[in-house]
Design a protein around this motif. Structure first.
Motif, mmCIF file in Angstrom:
data_model
loop_
_atom_site.group_PDB
_atom_site.id
_atom_site.type_symbol
_atom_site.label_atom_id
_atom_site.label_comp_id
_atom_site.label_asym_id
_atom_site.label_seq_id
_atom_site.Cartn_x
_atom_site.Cartn_y
_atom_site.Cartn_z
ATOM 1 N N GLY A 1 0.826 -1.201 0.000
ATOM 2 C CA GLY A 1 0.000 0.000 0.000
ATOM 3 C C GLY A 1 0.859 1.250 0.000
ATOM 4 O O GLY A 1 1.827 1.342 0.749
ATOM 5 N N LEU A 2 0.509 2.191 -0.840
ATOM 6 C CA LEU A 2 1.255 3.438 -0.941
ATOM 7 C C LEU A 2 0.616 4.568 -0.144
ATOM 8 O O LEU A 2 1.312 5.421 0.396
ATOM 9 N N VAL A 3 -0.701 4.563 -0.072
ATOM 10 C CA VAL A 3 -1.391 5.726 0.495
ATOM 11 C C VAL A 3 -1.055 5.961 1.961
ATOM 12 O O VAL A 3 -0.886 7.113 2.389
ATOM 13 N N ALA A 4 -0.944 4.896 2.756
ATOM 14 C CA ALA A 4 -0.658 5.083 4.183
ATOM 15 C C ALA A 4 0.696 5.754 4.412
ATOM 16 O O ALA A 4 0.775 6.800 5.074
ATOM 17 N N PRO A 5 1.805 5.200 3.880
ATOM 18 C CA PRO A 5 3.086 5.883 4.102
ATOM 19 C C PRO A 5 3.187 7.244 3.429
ATOM 20 O O PRO A 5 3.912 8.119 3.910
ATOM 21 N N GLU A 6 2.450 7.457 2.317
ATOM 22 C CA GLU A 6 2.458 8.781 1.694
ATOM 23 C C GLU A 6 1.866 9.820 2.642
ATOM 24 O O GLU A 6 2.432 10.900 2.838
#
Length: 384
Positions: free
Chosen positions: A292-297
């Motif tokens: 998942g990219l959205v959480a760390p972004e």
């Protein structure tokens, strides 16, 4: 070094793309700055051939074949031909693709073939408790057999893929997704009180239905709360809209609260930071992720994030230290975590600052790019 990525999802203005496409764009552009030649080959969204250079990355979008029953073969044939053409002009060292990508690729001597594990058919079949489609299963097994090395994007996707597919004692190195921490950095804007932001495909496995149900609970305690939803719609096999299903089945349960839930559709990747910045909390209750990219972004922007406790959730967030983890199948738990953020503003600010520090270390672009280069170089040394 010349690296060629095979993907049909490389971002193109006016067309939707997934996390894999975003990843390839980020890593490809960064590799070019390190003096590495990068090509990207994939099927176009239209029935035309397009070639261009974007930020130093050579893009080859091939004419889409739509002959019923033969499109897969014709598209594969076109990709093979383009790779041979590119290789003849400037020899390719590494070809990288996703799980099914090598199934019908003809291997060329002296090229190392890498599969980046973003979550393939077997992985999500287990996660979504459904059967294996024989055709996709066949392609994935065939693809894995051709690979020279594997790069999982999380330890979770590595171990769970291994339950069904063999790595055949080939090199396997986990490298987490790189995050553009320059783009996703703290913005000095006014935070909208009690605003909840979700970003991602509007579909069941992203937990959006449970989030809407949780919103009803949150709204009882915090009447000013709003839910802003950014992402493209998902369609059922019959072509019907998942978003419309939510409107028809879930919105009536919200009653007067329905007006506080807003679908904004897909937005440009570069526009996401501004949306995260305005949020009081960013919530991504996915049923399943590879990473998942959205959480760390959002974490990189010092935002308070509520992420799934399933899958790679614990690899991404330490509960109550760098964010909050929730049970994505339990609206009450999601609501409880959102309410905690609203009730603990000072602690949430501290957690947000720790979150960015954590992301810079684990998902920082410079570190990730260097890890990828070292891995690619190790394959070339082994080849010699």
């Amino acid at each position: 070094m010349h690296i060629c990525f095979i993907t049909h999802e490389y971002p193109k203005t006016g067309f939707p793309h997934g996390g894999f496409g975003s990843f390839v764009k980020i890593i490809a552009t960064a590799l070019v700055t390190k003096g590495i030649h990068v090509s990207v080959v994939g099927i176009n969204y239209s029935e035309t051939n397009e070639e261009s250079i974007e930020n130093g990355v050579a893009l080859y979008r091939l004419k889409k074949n739509t002959v019923k029953g033969l499109s897969w073969w014709l598209n594969s044939k076109a990709i093979n031909a383009k790779i041979r053409e590119i290789h003849k002009k400037k020899p390719i060292d590494i070809i990288e693709t996703a799980e099914l990508g090598l199934a019908f690729l003809t291997k060329i001597k002296d090229i190392q073939y890498v599969i980046r594990l973003h979550g393939g058919h077997h992985f999500f079949a287990e996660a979504e408790n459904r059967g294996i489609d024989w055709w996709k299963g066949f392609q994935e097994k065939r693809s894995f057999a051709k690979a020279d090395a594997f790069v999982p994007v999380s330890n979770y996707v590595k171990t769970h893929t291994e339950k069904y597919l063999s790595y055949r004692k080939k090199p396997v190195t986990t490298i987490f997704y790189p995050i553009n921490t320059d783009l996703f950095s703290p913005l000095h804007v006014n935070v909208v009180p009690f605003q909840i932001v979700f970003a991602g495909t509007i579909c069941e496995k992203k937990g959006i239905r449970q989030l809407i149900q949780a919103f009803s609970i949150v709204k009882e305690k915090y009447p000013e709360a709003t839910l802003e939803i950014y992402g493209r719609d998902w369609l059922f096999p019959d072509g019907s809209s998942y978003q419309q299903m939510l409107v028809e089945k879930e919105f009536p349960k919200l009653g007067s609260y329905a007006d506080a839930v807003r679908f904004h559709g897909a937005i440009a990747f570069e526009s996401l930071p501004a949306k995260y910045a305005q949020a009081s909390v960013c919530v991504f209750p996915s049923h399943m992720e590879t990473q998942g990219l959205v959480a760390p972004e959002a974490m990189a922007m010092e935002k308070m994030v509520v992420f799934t406790k399933l899958g790679p959730g614990p690899e991404t967030i330490t509960d109550y230290e760098t964010g909050l983890l929730c049970n994505p199948h339990n609206p009450e738990d999601i609501a409880e975590k959102i309410s905690w953020v609203f009730a603990n503003k000072e602690k949430s600010i501290e957690i947000g600052k720790r979150a960015r520090t954590f992301v810079l270390k684990k998902y920082g672009l410079e570190n990730s790019v260097n890890q990828n280069i070292i891995f690619f170089q190790s394959l070339l040394i082994k080849k010699r």
